[in-house]
Design an enzyme around this catalytic site. Structure first.
Site, PDB file in Angstrom:
ATOM      1  N   ASN A 147       1.069  -1.344  -0.235  1.00  0.00           N
ATOM      2  CA  ASN A 147       0.024   0.256  -0.695  1.00  0.00           C
ATOM      3  C   ASN A 147       0.741   1.035   0.189  1.00  0.00           C
ATOM      4  O   ASN A 147      -0.193   1.836   0.158  1.00  0.00           O
ATOM      5  CB  ASN A 147      -0.929  -0.063   1.225  1.00  0.00           C
ATOM      6  N   HIS A 148       2.344   1.415   0.062  1.00  0.00           N
ATOM      7  CA  HIS A 148       3.070   2.591  -0.229  1.00  0.00           C
ATOM      8  C   HIS A 148       3.222   2.985  -1.341  1.00  0.00           C
ATOM      9  O   HIS A 148       3.124   2.589  -2.838  1.00  0.00           O
ATOM     10  CB  HIS A 148       4.617   1.688   0.290  1.00  0.00           C
ATOM     11  N   LEU A 171       3.768   7.275  -3.386  1.00  0.00           N
ATOM     12  CA  LEU A 171       4.019   8.657  -3.319  1.00  0.00           C
ATOM     13  C   LEU A 171       2.669   9.142  -4.884  1.00  0.00           C
ATOM     14  O   LEU A 171       2.764   8.780  -5.446  1.00  0.00           O
ATOM     15  CB  LEU A 171       5.407   8.958  -4.374  1.00  0.00           C
ATOM     16  N   HIS A 220       3.194   6.370  12.275  1.00  0.00           N
ATOM     17  CA  HIS A 220       2.330   5.252  12.141  1.00  0.00           C
ATOM     18  C   HIS A 220       2.002   3.423  12.743  1.00  0.00           C
ATOM     19  O   HIS A 220       0.886   2.925  13.082  1.00  0.00           O
ATOM     20  CB  HIS A 220       0.957   5.310  11.225  1.00  0.00           C
ATOM     21  N   ASN A 221       3.426   2.897  12.473  1.00  0.00           N
ATOM     22  CA  ASN A 221       3.485   2.007  13.756  1.00  0.00           C
ATOM     23  C   ASN A 221       4.415   2.183  14.317  1.00  0.00           C
ATOM     24  O   ASN A 221       6.131   1.971  13.770  1.00  0.00           O
ATOM     25  CB  ASN A 221       4.443   0.778  12.348  1.00  0.00           C
ATOM     26  N   HIS A 228      -5.019   6.201  10.771  1.00  0.00           N
ATOM     27  CA  HIS A 228      -3.803   6.848  10.550  1.00  0.00           C
ATOM     28  C   HIS A 228      -4.450   6.516   8.990  1.00  0.00           C
ATOM     29  O   HIS A 228      -3.610   6.314   8.218  1.00  0.00           O
ATOM     30  CB  HIS A 228      -2.853   5.192  10.506  1.00  0.00           C
TER      31      HIS A 228
END
Lengths: 140, 485
Positions: free
Chosen positions: B206-207, B209, B333-334, B408
């Site tokens: 899900n990464h 830019l 967020h982790n 998040h």
């Protein structure tokens, strides 16, 4: 009844497999094959190099997670893809295996997904008269 | 998975309690932030059971929390927050997640959507070539083992030292881009070997830019302090983490904690909650290794920021300074962090686990940059790929209720395979192109896994955190161009 070596399992966050084996050794080999099937088309991998893996752990479930995580590590750190797994020793938390495969080559291997870790979730090795079975969920 | 059949007590429209007597072993109640409509999908997956399990961690204080983007995770749910008492509590790698310091960074520009639209394809191609992404991607930075060890300790400062950023970037990063207490001796050789080739890569899954345009401003004053002054101003969002390095550290320490659970005689409802007392050797070792991964992730996002600036500069023929590409903020967020919170009128040192949850510190808090003291910490909440994202700020209410935390993202509702069965990657691509979004990815089929239908509606997630007061929305952005890892 003839069972498959492994099946792909659906899971909300990630993905997994159900692996089978007439023997516990075969279960470990099939789980590894299932892992590489999630990553790439295993028929594109040629058994050009041999790699030995030896490890110890407290029980078979922990050992199975550690075994799969070792293969994931070898792919990430040394770009090694495997397709043949010969489990030489598997008893009392001791595993010795020979894996055959080759280095990742972007011109011939298509990576389907990046698998980052094998988890303990739903991991329970069960045995019946057909042999052994377990689910393995991977973090991707 | 079966529908969860447990008891949820409505506290108000947005808060649902799992009472402490729901299950033996719970040390505190659980609280889920959600609206009525979300509950059915949340309960579909036994996720509330995971909240109840977290509530049984030794030393947990007040309650086990779940944000509205909650979904099923390993042991801990994703979208979960748990604070344990430093004195008698535990730390759990599962409460942080595999991708340690997965997070989001937003950059602001002085460009208008009209400046970017005509060059969007060129811009996306330039970024795609400059920022290694996708499956099996390796970085263009060649690190030595010594350099990797240095950056584990120095965090984003290391990248700035190498000329890839400024002190202003560090100032606008949670923890100034460096979590203290990092000790490379607690990081395995395996993590080092996985970490070296992957530095400076976006990764996959899900990464992403995204080049985005501001579509709505809800709080003009807060937005202007962040550098957002008009509708259709262009911003950039970078979402990535610590890659295989963080994963290996999580794997290694979960294994160590497995043994610690027996050694310290901890009773846990789920093996994946494996943990150790914060003050134990195993607990301290994990904290020190986790900090290394957190710092690695900040360096990663800093390198990507640098290449993003270079790409914009090349396409527009103007320097990054002229384009005023400045960092709004960078959130983790982790992560698990030692923080001071007031519990029942008493100031306590807590280990706050945020797994798929964002820090949401209020105005005036000592840990937020001077420039944001008046409005609160910027909170960056990406939606699913191709939908919209939100910029919010932290609040006092979050400090009092959620250990200064909020959601998040959108939160997954469909498995990756189910998403692929429902929609093809090509269709997702066409649908995004129809909405005038330029997409580059190394693997079109994987677009289906991140399709909107696989996620909750980000608007309702934001509505819950805004209405319940645990963060306050400032602006909404939409993508013009996406690079999906």
């Amino acid at each position: 009844m003839v069972k498959r070596d492994f099946e792909v399992l659906d899971h909300t966050a990630d993905i997994g497999i159900v692996a089978y084996g007439a023997t516990i050794k075969q279960l470990f080999a099939n789980a590894a094959l299932g892992l590489f099937d999630l990553i790439t088309d295993t028929s594109s991998i040629e058994p050009k190099i041999e790699h030995q893996i030896e490890m110890h752990d407290s029980d078979n479930e922990s050992l199975l997670v550690a075994w799969l995580n070792e293969l994931i590590y070898l792919l990430d750190a040394e770009q090694l893809l495997f397709k043949n797994f010969e489990i030489k020793t598997l008893s009392k938390g001791h595993l010795k295996a020979t894996c055959k495969g080759e280095k990742f080559d972007s011109t011939k291997h298509r990576i389907k997904r990046e698998v980052k870790a094998a988890t303990y979730y739903m991991m329970k090795i069960t045995a019946d008269r057909h042999g052994y079975k377990t689910s393995i969920i991977f973090d991707i | 998975m079966n529908q969860w059949q447990g008891k949820l007590i409505s506290l108000d429209n947005y808060r649902w309690q799992i009472p402490q007597d729901y299950k033996e072993g719970m040390n505190v109640p659980g609280i889920i932030y959600a609206n009525q409509e979300m509950l059915s999908s949340i309960c579909k997956e036994q996720t509330p059971e995971q909240v109840a399990n977290v509530a049984s961690l030794p030393g947990i204080v007040k309650y086990a929390l779940a944000m509205p983007d909650i979904h099923w995770g390993y042991g801990f749910p994703i979208g979960g927050v748990a604070a344990t008492n430093l004195a008698n509590g535990v730390i759990s790698p599962g409460g942080v997640g595999y991708d340690i310091n997965c997070g989001v960074r937003m950059l602001c520009t002085n460009l208008h959507e009209n400046d970017v639209r005509p060059r969007i394809q060129q811009l996306i191609n330039e970024l795609y070539n400059n920022v290694p992404s996708g499956l099996g991607s390796t970085g263009k930075i060649k690190l030595s083992q010594k350099e990797l060890k240095d950056l584990m300790v120095e965090g984003a400062h290391w990248a700035v030292k190498m000329g890839m950023g400024s002190n202003d970037d560090l100032e606008a990063t949670e923890e100034k881009g460096c979590l203290k207490g990092a000790d490379p001796e607690k990081v395995s050789d395996k993590a080092v070997k996985r970490g070296i080739p992957q530095m400076g890569t976006l990764g996959s899954g899900n990464h992403f830019l995204e080049i985005q345009s501001v579509k709505e401003i809800f709080d003009a004053h807060a937005a202007s302090i962040m550098g957002i002054n008009e509708i259709e101003q262009v911003v950039i969002l970078i979402h990535t983490g610590s890659r295989g390095f963080g994963h290996q550290i999580c794997t290694d320490h979960l294994h160590i904690m497995e043994k610690a659970v027996a050694q310290y005689n901890l009773a846990l409802p789920d093996r994946q909650l494996a943990c150790a007392p914060i003050t134990s050797r195993e607990g301290k070792d994990y904290m020190a290794a986790m900090a290394c991964a957190a710092n690695y992730a900040w360096v990663n996002r800093q390198c990507i920021t640098h290449w993003t600036r270079e790409s914009f500069s090349k396409v527009f023929g103007r320097s990054a300074e002229e384009l005023e590409i400045s960092q709004i903020y960078d959130v983790a967020h982790n992560i698990a962090k030692i923080e001071k919170h007031i519990v029942n009128g008493q100031s306590l040192q807590l280990c706050v686990h945020r797994k798929g949850a964002t820090r949401s510190f209020p105005p005036g808090h000592e840990d937020i940059p001077q420039r944001y003291k008046e409005i609160g910490q910027p909170v960056l909440i990406p939606g699913d790929m191709g939908s919209c994202s939100f910029i919010a700020v932290g609040t006092e209410r979050a400090m009092g209720e959620t250990f200064g935390s909020t959601c998040h993202g959108a939160g997954r509702v469909l498995s990756r395979s189910a998403a692929k069965r429902n929609i093809k990657g090509e269709d997702v691509l066409h649908e995004m192109q129809n909405r005038n979004i330029t997409v580059r990815t190394g693997d079109i089929s994987s677009l289906a896994e991140e399709a909107s239908l696989a996620y909750k509606d980000i608007n309702s997630v934001i509505d819950v955190v805004h209405q319940s007061g645990i963060s306050r929305k400032v602006a909404r952005t939409v993508p013009l161009g996406v690079i999906k890892g």
